[in-house]
Write a protein that holds these residues in place. Sequence first.
Motif, short mmCIF file in Angstrom:
data_model
loop_
_atom_site.label_atom_id
_atom_site.label_comp_id
_atom_site.label_asym_id
_atom_site.label_seq_id
_atom_site.Cartn_x
_atom_site.Cartn_y
_atom_site.Cartn_z
N ALA A 167 31.21 24.26 23.38
CA ALA A 167 29.78 23.10 23.23
C ALA A 167 28.65 23.55 22.79
CB ALA A 167 29.43 23.75 24.98
N PRO A 168 28.39 22.10 22.27
CA PRO A 168 27.05 22.36 21.05
C PRO A 168 26.27 23.20 21.01
CG PRO A 168 27.63 19.80 21.59
CD PRO A 168 28.15 21.00 22.94
N ASP A 169 25.85 23.44 21.99
CA ASP A 169 24.66 24.72 22.24
C ASP A 169 25.40 25.77 22.36
OD1 ASP A 169 26.17 25.41 24.42
OD2 ASP A 169 25.04 25.19 26.03
N ALA A 170 26.32 26.18 21.83
CA ALA A 170 27.36 27.89 21.60
C ALA A 170 28.07 27.49 20.02
CB ALA A 170 28.38 27.92 22.51
N ALA A 171 27.34 26.55 19.36
CA ALA A 171 28.18 26.50 17.66
C ALA A 171 27.22 27.29 17.02
CB ALA A 171 27.55 25.12 17.38
N THR A 172 27.97 27.74 15.85
CA THR A 172 26.97 28.60 14.88
C THR A 172 28.04 28.22 13.42
OG1 THR A 172 28.98 30.47 15.08
CG2 THR A 172 26.53 30.60 16.70
N GLU A 173 27.38 28.85 12.60
CA GLU A 173 28.13 28.43 11.26
C GLU A 173 29.69 28.55 10.68
OE1 GLU A 173 27.65 29.97 6.60
OE2 GLU A 173 25.49 30.25 7.96
N ALA A 174 29.00 30.01 11.61
CA ALA A 174 30.86 30.44 11.43
C ALA A 174 32.16 30.05 12.88
CB ALA A 174 31.11 31.72 12.44
N THR A 175 31.63 28.93 13.83
CA THR A 175 32.28 27.99 15.05
C THR A 175 32.48 26.70 14.00
OG1 THR A 175 29.96 26.93 15.99
CG2 THR A 175 31.54 29.30 17.32
N ASN A 176 31.56 26.07 13.01
CA ASN A 176 31.59 24.93 12.49
C ASN A 176 32.74 24.82 11.64
OD1 ASN A 176 29.60 24.00 14.45
ND2 ASN A 176 27.50 24.53 12.90
N ARG A 177 32.90 25.99 10.78
CA ARG A 177 33.63 26.83 9.93
C ARG A 177 35.27 26.14 10.74
NH1 ARG A 177 33.69 31.80 5.54
NH2 ARG A 177 36.39 30.88 4.86
N PHE A 178 35.22 26.57 12.04
CA PHE A 178 35.90 27.11 12.48
C PHE A 178 37.43 25.72 13.21
CE2 PHE A 178 38.97 26.85 16.57
CZ PHE A 178 40.08 27.67 16.40
N ASN A 179 36.20 25.16 13.15
CA ASN A 179 36.23 23.15 13.63
C ASN A 179 37.03 22.40 12.78
OD1 ASN A 179 35.45 24.02 16.53
ND2 ASN A 179 33.65 23.61 16.06
N ALA A 180 36.67 23.00 11.35
CA ALA A 180 37.02 21.89 10.22
C ALA A 180 37.94 22.74 9.16
CB ALA A 180 35.50 22.05 9.64
N ASP A 181 38.46 23.60 10.13
CA ASP A 181 39.67 24.82 9.68
C ASP A 181 40.80 24.54 10.21
OD1 ASP A 181 41.14 26.53 8.50
OD2 ASP A 181 39.50 28.08 8.23
N ASP A 182 42.00 23.47 10.02
CA ASP A 182 42.89 23.09 10.37
C ASP A 182 43.96 23.96 10.04
OD1 ASP A 182 42.23 20.24 11.37
OD2 ASP A 182 43.11 19.79 9.24
N LEU A 183 43.79 25.01 9.48
CA LEU A 183 44.79 26.62 9.38
C LEU A 183 44.81 27.12 9.95
CD1 LEU A 183 46.95 28.09 7.56
CD2 LEU A 183 45.82 28.36 5.93
N ALA A 184 43.43 27.44 10.62
CA ALA A 184 43.24 28.58 11.54
C ALA A 184 43.31 27.64 12.92
CB ALA A 184 41.59 29.07 11.42
N LYS A 185 42.95 26.94 12.60
CA LYS A 185 43.30 26.03 14.14
C LYS A 185 44.76 25.93 14.75
CE LYS A 185 41.21 22.75 14.04
NZ LYS A 185 39.90 20.92 13.75
N ALA A 186 45.70 26.04 13.46
CA ALA A 186 46.60 26.16 13.65
C ALA A 186 47.28 27.34 13.71
CB ALA A 186 47.87 25.17 12.04
#
Length: 225
Positions: free
Chosen positions: A59-78
């Motif tokens: 959720a947006p209220d739990a977002a951090t710099e690291a979670t934002n990076r993860f959300n944009a990281d297709d390799l990590a999500k894979a």
Amino acid sequence: MNILFVLTSHDKLGSTGKKTGFWVEEFASPYYTLLDKGAKITIATPKGGAAPIDPNSAAPDAATEATNRFNADDLAKAHIANTKVLADINADDFDAVFYPGGHGPLWDLADDKTSIALIEKFNIQNKPIAFVCHAPAALKNVMGTENNSLVKGKKVTGFTNTEEAAVGLTDVVPFLVEDMLNENGGIYSKSDDWAAYAVQDGNLITGQNPASSELVAKKLLVSLN
């Protein structure tokens, strides 16, 4: 350095009808802290395949710099979508193991015989074993080298009873992390609720809550170096 991350496969929050899983920040912050220092990271779960993400942690209220990076990281999500089966993992292939939290581990990793045996082997080999927030639940049935609970007589921390009460899940979870660590003979300590806090005793590293995940990763790095 080869580091194993062990995530939960459990996605049901007791009998509430709600979803749970692992907490994104507790994965993402250590993942990037270690990855950026050249670590090779392998991710495994008891069932393999997609590791469930706790929707509250996305959720947006739990977002951090690291979670934002993860959300944009297709390799990590894979990697999260296609984790390895824990039973196929050999501790000999890794220099350390890290367990992110979320409520899921309370239901599966606490009693998972493969995970228990893996932690015990890492410990016998005196390799760093690290846990954050609810992930110390995975230590519930782990034995140390003297046939006592691994946490007996060791400095530990983990999600506090008051933090569990604050999220309204005291009567939902199968056990409370703080109570379990104390009952197993751990020397439990904590900071203020939601404050970053981590302790190390030999090769065992534990962190209190999501805010503590980077601290745990940094202690893990120091241990490896």
